[in-house]
Design a protein around this motif. Structure first.
Motif, mmCIF file in Angstrom:
data_model
loop_
_atom_site.group_PDB
_atom_site.id
_atom_site.type_symbol
_atom_site.label_atom_id
_atom_site.label_comp_id
_atom_site.label_asym_id
_atom_site.label_seq_id
_atom_site.Cartn_x
_atom_site.Cartn_y
_atom_site.Cartn_z
ATOM 1 N N ARG A 182 -0.843 3.773 4.187
ATOM 2 C CA ARG A 182 0.050 4.391 4.815
ATOM 3 C C ARG A 182 0.361 3.905 6.322
ATOM 4 N N GLY A 183 -0.841 3.055 6.617
ATOM 5 C CA GLY A 183 -0.582 2.037 8.012
ATOM 6 C C GLY A 183 -1.573 3.098 9.178
ATOM 7 N N TYR A 184 -2.262 4.282 8.974
ATOM 8 C CA TYR A 184 -3.119 4.690 9.809
ATOM 9 C C TYR A 184 -4.173 5.313 9.226
ATOM 10 N N GLY A 185 -5.187 5.296 9.881
ATOM 11 C CA GLY A 185 -6.687 6.064 9.362
ATOM 12 C C GLY A 185 -6.575 7.467 9.917
ATOM 13 N N VAL A 186 -7.417 8.237 9.179
ATOM 14 C CA VAL A 186 -7.648 9.478 9.387
ATOM 15 C C VAL A 186 -9.300 9.866 9.117
ATOM 16 N N SER A 196 -10.949 16.538 13.819
ATOM 17 C CA SER A 196 -10.523 15.272 12.799
ATOM 18 C C SER A 196 -9.664 14.417 13.903
ATOM 19 N N ALA A 197 -9.408 13.378 13.280
ATOM 20 C CA ALA A 197 -8.524 12.231 14.275
ATOM 21 C C ALA A 197 -7.663 11.584 13.486
ATOM 22 N N VAL A 198 -6.567 11.005 13.956
ATOM 23 C CA VAL A 198 -5.883 10.089 13.169
ATOM 24 C C VAL A 198 -5.850 8.779 14.139
ATOM 25 N N ALA A 199 -5.553 7.526 13.819
ATOM 26 C CA ALA A 199 -5.688 6.197 14.310
ATOM 27 C C ALA A 199 -4.757 5.155 13.811
ATOM 28 N N ALA A 205 -0.221 -11.331 18.745
ATOM 29 C CA ALA A 205 0.098 -12.477 17.877
ATOM 30 C C ALA A 205 -0.718 -13.556 17.452
ATOM 31 N N ASP A 206 -1.671 -13.608 18.451
ATOM 32 C CA ASP A 206 -2.723 -15.059 18.086
ATOM 33 C C ASP A 206 -4.042 -14.784 17.562
ATOM 34 N N GLN A 207 -4.212 -13.434 16.889
ATOM 35 C CA GLN A 207 -5.497 -12.952 16.502
ATOM 36 C C GLN A 207 -5.343 -12.739 15.112
ATOM 37 N N GLY A 208 -4.100 -13.374 14.175
ATOM 38 C CA GLY A 208 -3.993 -13.219 12.784
ATOM 39 C C GLY A 208 -3.746 -11.816 12.559
ATOM 40 N N SER A 209 -3.997 -11.472 11.124
ATOM 41 C CA SER A 209 -3.573 -10.090 10.380
ATOM 42 C C SER A 209 -4.584 -9.108 10.869
ATOM 43 N N ARG A 210 -5.751 -9.399 11.518
ATOM 44 C CA ARG A 210 -6.705 -8.392 11.752
ATOM 45 C C ARG A 210 -6.454 -7.483 13.161
ATOM 46 N N PRO A 211 -6.636 -6.285 13.158
ATOM 47 C CA PRO A 211 -6.235 -5.556 14.466
ATOM 48 C C PRO A 211 -7.217 -5.737 15.413
ATOM 49 N N ILE A 212 -6.824 -6.008 16.719
ATOM 50 C CA ILE A 212 -7.999 -6.352 17.885
ATOM 51 C C ILE A 212 -8.176 -4.744 18.242
ATOM 52 N N ALA A 213 -7.388 -3.693 18.227
ATOM 53 C CA ALA A 213 -7.950 -2.533 18.570
ATOM 54 C C ALA A 213 -7.182 -1.374 17.864
ATOM 55 N N ALA A 214 -7.342 -0.232 18.187
ATOM 56 C CA ALA A 214 -6.877 0.889 17.614
ATOM 57 C C ALA A 214 -6.335 2.211 18.495
ATOM 58 N N ILE A 215 -5.694 2.848 18.391
ATOM 59 C CA ILE A 215 -5.421 4.028 19.321
ATOM 60 C C ILE A 215 -5.401 5.189 18.452
ATOM 61 N N SER A 216 -5.976 6.274 19.148
ATOM 62 C CA SER A 216 -6.182 7.471 18.110
ATOM 63 C C SER A 216 -5.995 8.733 19.029
ATOM 64 N N VAL A 217 -5.808 10.031 18.163
ATOM 65 C CA VAL A 217 -5.690 11.256 18.728
ATOM 66 C C VAL A 217 -6.592 11.879 17.976
ATOM 67 N N THR A 218 -7.499 12.757 18.626
ATOM 68 C CA THR A 218 -8.716 13.452 18.071
ATOM 69 C C THR A 218 -8.521 15.169 18.676
ATOM 70 N N LEU A 224 -4.295 19.750 14.180
ATOM 71 C CA LEU A 224 -3.691 18.365 14.068
ATOM 72 C C LEU A 224 -2.789 18.237 12.774
ATOM 73 N N ASP A 225 -1.618 17.981 13.231
ATOM 74 C CA ASP A 225 -0.457 17.599 11.911
ATOM 75 C C ASP A 225 -0.801 16.034 11.942
ATOM 76 N N VAL A 226 -1.585 15.596 10.990
ATOM 77 C CA VAL A 226 -1.979 14.540 10.788
ATOM 78 C C VAL A 226 -0.441 13.445 10.345
ATOM 79 N N ASP A 227 0.368 13.919 9.533
ATOM 80 C CA ASP A 227 1.692 13.137 9.432
ATOM 81 C C ASP A 227 2.378 12.793 10.447
ATOM 82 N N ARG A 228 2.652 13.954 11.290
ATOM 83 C CA ARG A 228 3.507 13.692 12.537
ATOM 84 C C ARG A 228 2.856 13.053 13.467
ATOM 85 N N ILE A 229 1.398 13.038 13.817
ATOM 86 C CA ILE A 229 0.787 12.310 14.752
ATOM 87 C C ILE A 229 0.727 10.760 14.166
ATOM 88 N N GLY A 230 0.365 10.610 13.126
ATOM 89 C CA GLY A 230 0.328 9.397 12.381
ATOM 90 C C GLY A 230 1.565 8.525 12.603
#
Length: 246
Positions: A182-186, A196-199, A205-218, A224-230
Motif C-alpha cells: 500500500r506504500g505506507y506503514g500503520v 495509532s499512527a500512519v507513516a 536520489a543517491d541513496q538507492g531504493s531504501r528510504p532515508i526517512a519517514a514522515i508520520s501522523v500519530t 485517525l482515518d488511516v486511508d485518508r491520512i495515508g
C-alpha cells in the motif's frame, strides 16, 4: 547497559554516558548512570565530570546529569540532518494543520526509529514520543516503513510494548508485506494503547531504493482515518523526495 564487554577506550566509555543521558530523557544520578552503562562508579564520576567541563553534559542543582547545550549545537550542525529537516518542516507543518495531530520526521537507527522532529499542539493527542527519542522499529509506523525494505528477518526477540505489538515473525512479515503493497506503514496501538499512527517513506536520489526517512501522523485510534491520512502522507513524502533530489 549494552550487551557484551565494556569498551576499553575513554572515548567509547564517554559515549556510553552520553547515550545513557540522551536515552533517559530526564536527569540521571551518578548511580543511575553507572547502572545503565555498566561502568564502575569512580570511572563514571571521572568521565561525567569531564563531559560537564566540555559542556556536553549539564549538572543539575540536585546532582543529576542531563545532555548539555553544546551537544545539542553539535547535533544541529550535521549537514544531512539539517537539510532533511529544513526541506521537510513546511510539509510537516501542513500535515499538522490539516490533522491537528502529532507529526514526526524519523530516520532509521539500528533496530529503532529515531525521531528527528515532532510537531504537536494543544489539540493533538498526548503521546510518549519526543524529538531525539527513539522507539523499536517493529512497533512504530515509521519503523515499519524502514523494515519493509529490509528482506532480513529480525535477529533478536522483539519487545512487546502493548498486547497488540506484533512480535511473532510471521505476523510481522505479513504486516510488512502489506506496508510494501500500500506504500505506507500503520501502527495500530502497538506502541501505546489507544494510539495509532500512519507513516510514508522519504527517498533520496543517491541513496538507492531504501528510504532515508519517514514522515508520520500519530494520534488517538478513534480519531485517525488511516486511508485518508495515508494518501495525504504519501503525497507529502513524494514532495519531500522531489525537493531533496533538486
Amino acid at each position: 547497559m549494552t550487551d557484551g564487554q565494556l569498551p576499553k577506550s575513554v572515548l567509547a566509555r564517554g559515549v556510553l554516558l552520553l547515550r545513557a543521558c540522551g536515552d533517559a530523557g530526564t536527569a540521571l544520578s551518578l548511580a543511575e548512570l553507572a547502572v545503565r552503562t555498566g561502568l564502575p562508579k569512580p570511572t563514571a564520576h571521572r568521565l561525567i565530570g569531564e563531559l560537564v567541563r566540555l559542556g556536553l553534559v549539564e549538572r543539575m542543582a540536585d546532582g543529576g546529569y542531563r545532555i548539555g547545550l553544546a551537544l545539542f549545537v553539535l547535533g544541529q550542525s550535521s549537514p544531512s540532518v539539517r537539510e532533511l529537516r529544513d526541506v521537510a518542516l513546511p510539509y510537516l507543518g501542513d500535515l499538522h494543520e490539516a490533522t491537528h495531530e502529532n507529526v514526526h520526521l524519523a530516520v532509521p537507527d539500528g533496530t529503532d526509529t529515531l525521531f528527528l522532529e515532532k510537531i504537536t499542539g494543544r489539540r493533538a493527542t498526548p503521546i510518549v514520543s519526543r524529538t531525539g527519542g527513539r522507539l523499536p522499529a517493529h512497533c512504530t509506523a515509521t519503523g515499519k516503513v524502514f523494515l519493509a525494505q529490509d528482506p532480513r528477518p529480525p535477529r533478536r526477540a522483539l519487545p512487546r510494548l502493548t498486547p497488540r505489538t506484533l512480535v511473532l515473525p510471521g505476523q510481522l512479515a505479513r504486516d510488512l508485506a502489506l506496508t510494501r503493497a500500500r506504500g505506507y506503514g500503520v501502527n495500530l496501538e502497538e506502541a501505546e494503547i489507544g494510539i495509532s499512527a500512519v507513516a510514508a517513506p522519504v527517498y533520496a536520489a543517491d541513496q538507492g531504493s531504501r528510504p532515508i526517512a519517514a514522515i508520520s501522523v500519530t494520534g488517538g485510534t478513534r480519531r485517525l482515518d488511516v486511508d485518508r491520512i495515508g494518501a495525504r502522507l504519501c503525497a507529502a513524502a513524494r514532495a519531500i523526495t522531489r525537493s531533496l533530489s533538486v
